[in-house]
Write an enzyme that holds these catalytic residues in place. Structure first.
Site, PDB file in Angstrom:
ATOM      1  N   HIS A   1      -2.369   8.175   6.148  1.00 64.67           N
ATOM      2  CA  HIS A   1      -2.647   6.829   5.627  1.00 64.67           C
ATOM      3  C   HIS A   1      -3.943   6.294   6.227  1.00 64.67           C
ATOM      4  O   HIS A   1      -4.804   5.791   5.497  1.00 64.67           O
ATOM      5  CB  HIS A   1      -1.480   5.895   5.951  1.00 64.67           C
ATOM      6  CG  HIS A   1      -1.606   4.538   5.352  1.00 64.67           C
ATOM      7  ND1 HIS A   1      -1.654   4.327   3.990  1.00 64.67           N
ATOM      8  CD2 HIS A   1      -1.706   3.307   5.923  1.00 64.67           C
ATOM      9  CE1 HIS A   1      -1.774   3.033   3.747  1.00 64.67           C
ATOM     10  NE2 HIS A   1      -1.807   2.384   4.903  1.00 64.67           N
TER      11      HIS A   1
ATOM     12  N   GLU B   1       0.454   5.611  13.427  1.00 61.55           N
ATOM     13  CA  GLU B   1       0.655   6.770  12.560  1.00 61.55           C
ATOM     14  C   GLU B   1       0.441   8.070  13.322  1.00 61.55           C
ATOM     15  O   GLU B   1       1.173   9.049  13.126  1.00 61.55           O
ATOM     16  CB  GLU B   1      -0.265   6.725  11.344  1.00 61.55           C
ATOM     17  CG  GLU B   1      -0.022   7.907  10.403  1.00 61.55           C
ATOM     18  CD  GLU B   1      -0.937   7.935   9.195  1.00 61.55           C
ATOM     19  OE1 GLU B   1      -0.627   8.687   8.243  1.00 61.55           O
ATOM     20  OE2 GLU B   1      -1.967   7.217   9.199  1.00 61.55           O
TER      21      GLU B   1
ATOM     22  N   PHE C   1       1.937  -3.375   3.944  1.00 59.94           N
ATOM     23  CA  PHE C   1       2.374  -4.676   4.427  1.00 59.94           C
ATOM     24  C   PHE C   1       3.839  -4.890   4.054  1.00 59.94           C
ATOM     25  O   PHE C   1       4.276  -4.558   2.956  1.00 59.94           O
ATOM     26  CB  PHE C   1       1.540  -5.794   3.795  1.00 59.94           C
ATOM     27  CG  PHE C   1       0.153  -5.943   4.354  1.00 59.94           C
ATOM     28  CD1 PHE C   1      -0.319  -5.121   5.363  1.00 59.94           C
ATOM     29  CD2 PHE C   1      -0.687  -6.937   3.866  1.00 59.94           C
ATOM     30  CE1 PHE C   1      -1.600  -5.279   5.874  1.00 59.94           C
ATOM     31  CE2 PHE C   1      -1.975  -7.106   4.372  1.00 59.94           C
ATOM     32  CZ  PHE C   1      -2.432  -6.275   5.375  1.00 59.94           C
TER      33      PHE C   1
ATOM     34  N   LYS D   1      -9.430   8.073   3.193  1.00 61.89           N
ATOM     35  CA  LYS D   1      -9.916   6.701   3.038  1.00 61.89           C
ATOM     36  C   LYS D   1     -11.301   6.530   3.676  1.00 61.89           C
ATOM     37  O   LYS D   1     -11.997   5.563   3.386  1.00 61.89           O
ATOM     38  CB  LYS D   1      -8.936   5.699   3.639  1.00 61.89           C
ATOM     39  CG  LYS D   1      -7.646   5.509   2.841  1.00 61.89           C
ATOM     40  CD  LYS D   1      -6.770   4.428   3.459  1.00 61.89           C
ATOM     41  CE  LYS D   1      -5.474   4.236   2.666  1.00 61.89           C
ATOM     42  NZ  LYS D   1      -4.555   5.380   2.799  1.00 61.89           N
TER      43      LYS D   1
ATOM     44  N   HIS E   1      -9.873   1.936   0.788  1.00 68.85           N
ATOM     45  CA  HIS E   1      -8.429   1.720   0.642  1.00 68.85           C
ATOM     46  C   HIS E   1      -8.149   1.179  -0.756  1.00 68.85           C
ATOM     47  O   HIS E   1      -8.503   0.041  -1.078  1.00 68.85           O
ATOM     48  CB  HIS E   1      -7.946   0.738   1.699  1.00 68.85           C
ATOM     49  CG  HIS E   1      -6.467   0.695   1.866  1.00 68.85           C
ATOM     50  ND1 HIS E   1      -5.585   1.259   0.957  1.00 68.85           N
ATOM     51  CD2 HIS E   1      -5.675   0.158   2.839  1.00 68.85           C
ATOM     52  CE1 HIS E   1      -4.356   1.062   1.349  1.00 68.85           C
ATOM     53  NE2 HIS E   1      -4.376   0.404   2.500  1.00 68.85           N
TER      54      HIS E   1
ATOM     55  N   CYS F   1       0.805  -1.222   0.000  1.00 72.70           N
ATOM     56  CA  CYS F   1       0.000   0.000   0.000  1.00 72.70           C
ATOM     57  C   CYS F   1       0.835   1.267   0.000  1.00 72.70           C
ATOM     58  O   CYS F   1       0.281   2.373  -0.033  1.00 72.70           O
ATOM     59  CB  CYS F   1      -0.956  -0.013   1.194  1.00 72.70           C
ATOM     60  SG  CYS F   1      -2.020  -1.465   1.195  1.00 72.70           S
TER      61      CYS F   1
END
Length: 413
Positions: free
Chosen positions: A303, A314, A401, A335, A340, A163
């Site tokens: 994010h 974050e 990831f 998002k 996402h 991502c």
């Protein structure tokens, strides 16, 4: 002397708009993009999630020919449509193709082509598998489609970092221009992986929200009741070029892309490093390259996926990187609207970040009903918020990831 690199064109295909402008207007209005899926996947395969944020394909279907659609995986279709929009938006006509490059990204690649071909093989045998299967499913297919269409001879590259992929593609484009390898780069990313296998796999991980009764409120970053991200699909494309090249042709400039930073958690294949240490490191490296301090940063597109374990690290990273100036930073988690987009997320969110600077407005975060007390940020909630005048900077964060952290910094012009 380091070249000043600017954004002169944007294109997007997202769940909330078929173009970049439509996406911006929807984001500005706080429009949710998640919907109940119009298929029998849940019943047929026992998938516990019945919704996703599917791309608005209206512009794709108008832009691509039937032959192009047939020969391109959906991820490449979204890529080519967004790139064409960005190219037209930039007003590019004649370019030196030897100085034109493509830096594209995807997280998964042509999953639809791969699994459709597998079904064909099982049901009808080897002879019925399409000869274009491999060129359609390979992860570099979107980049290749864009490169061939625009005759980009300088380089055509593909970044794959989950991502964080398309944020890395933008950083790679910046370095290509500053390194003298290109004058113009088409940068971005795309993903079209709303498929039974990905929905099932992410569901098995307990990564997806299961608010089947209310898809439009399922993506709720920073809310105490967040229960996972909303699967999305889409693409974003940005035209990057030297300021000198842009000014010579009288181009409209959205923002300067001034720096980027990367790091890796090296912690867990899916989970963020809990203290946000290396996410902060990526932010600080990006600001250092851009030559900006925390006091210059007035906006961050976070994010913020809406996962129980992802949002807090974050927020800790943002607090650490911004220090005493954190309350002056307007944080948007888009998002909450788009879902996402995986490998396409960073590019779509970078576009929103550049447009936020251009329009001096930060888009809202929707669906926060009960703010998590562990989150200490100046979040733009429900309604857009004005950004200050003068020279300011904004960050767009992406984490993936594998521990991938990538951040780009934009400056106002």
């Amino acid at each position: 002397m380091t070249s000043t690199v600017v954004v002169t064109g944007v294109g997007a295909v997202t769940p909330i708009g078929g173009t970049a402008d439509a996406t911006w207007q929807a984001a500005f209005a706080g429009t949710p993009g998640a919907r109940t899926l119009d298929n029998d996947w849940a019943e047929k395969y026992g998938i516990p999630v019945t919704f996703a944020a599917q791309a608005d394909r209206s512009a794709v279907d108008e832009t691509l020919t039937r032959v192009e659609t047939k020969r391109l995986d959906p991820s490449s279709q979204l890529a080519l449509a967004s790139a064409r929009e960005a190219w037209a938006d930039a007003g590019l006509d004649e370019v030196d193709n030897d100085r034109l490059a493509v830096s594209w990204a995807t997280g998964i690649g042509g999953v639809w082509t791969l699994l459709d071909a597998w079904d064909t093989l099982k049901e009808d045998g080897s002879r019925r598998v399409m000869p274009l299967t491999v060129p359609m499913l390979m992860p570099n297919a979107p980049a290749a489609a864009i490169g061939m269409h625009f005759k980009a001879h300088a380089a055509v590259q593909t970044l794959v970092s989950a991502c964080a992929s398309s944020t890395e593609s933008i950083g790679n484009a910046l370095e290509a221009i500053r390194g003298g390898r290109a004058d113009v780069v088409i940068a971005g990313g795309s993903e079209a992986a709303v498929h039974p296998i990905t929905l099932s796999a992410f569901s098995s991980m307990r990564a997806l929200s299961r608010r089947n009764d209310s898809p439009e409120t399922a993506s709720r970053p920073y809310d105490v009741d967040r229960d996972g991200f909303v699967m999305g699909e889409g693409a974003g494309a940005l035209i990057l070029e030297t300021k000198e090249h842009a000014e010579a042709r009288g181009a409209t400039i959205y923002a300067e892309i001034a720096g980027w930073g990367i790091s890796n958690d090296a912690h867990h294949i899916t989970a963020n490093e809990p203290d946000g240490t290396f996410a902060r490191q990526a932010m600080e490296r990006a600001m250092e390259m851009a030559g900006v301090s925390a006091s210059d940063v007035k906006h961050i597109n976070a994010h913020a996926t809406s996962t129980p374990v992802g949002d807090v690290p974050e927020s800790l990273a943002i607090n650490a990187a911004m220090g005493d100036h954190v309350d002056d930073v307007l944080v948007s988690a888009t998002k909450s609207q788009m879902g996402h987009l995986l490998g396409g997320a960073g590019a779509a969110e970078a576009i929103l970040t550049a447009l936020a600077l251009k329009n001096r407005t930060a888009p809202p975060t929707i669906n926060i009903e009960n703010l998590d007390p562990a989150i200490h940020l100046n979040i733009v909630r429900d309604e857009p918020a004005a950004l200050p005048s003068g020279d300011i900077a904004a960050l767009s964060n992406s984490f993936g990831f594998g521990g991938h952290n990538a951040v780009v910094v934009f400056k106002s012009v």
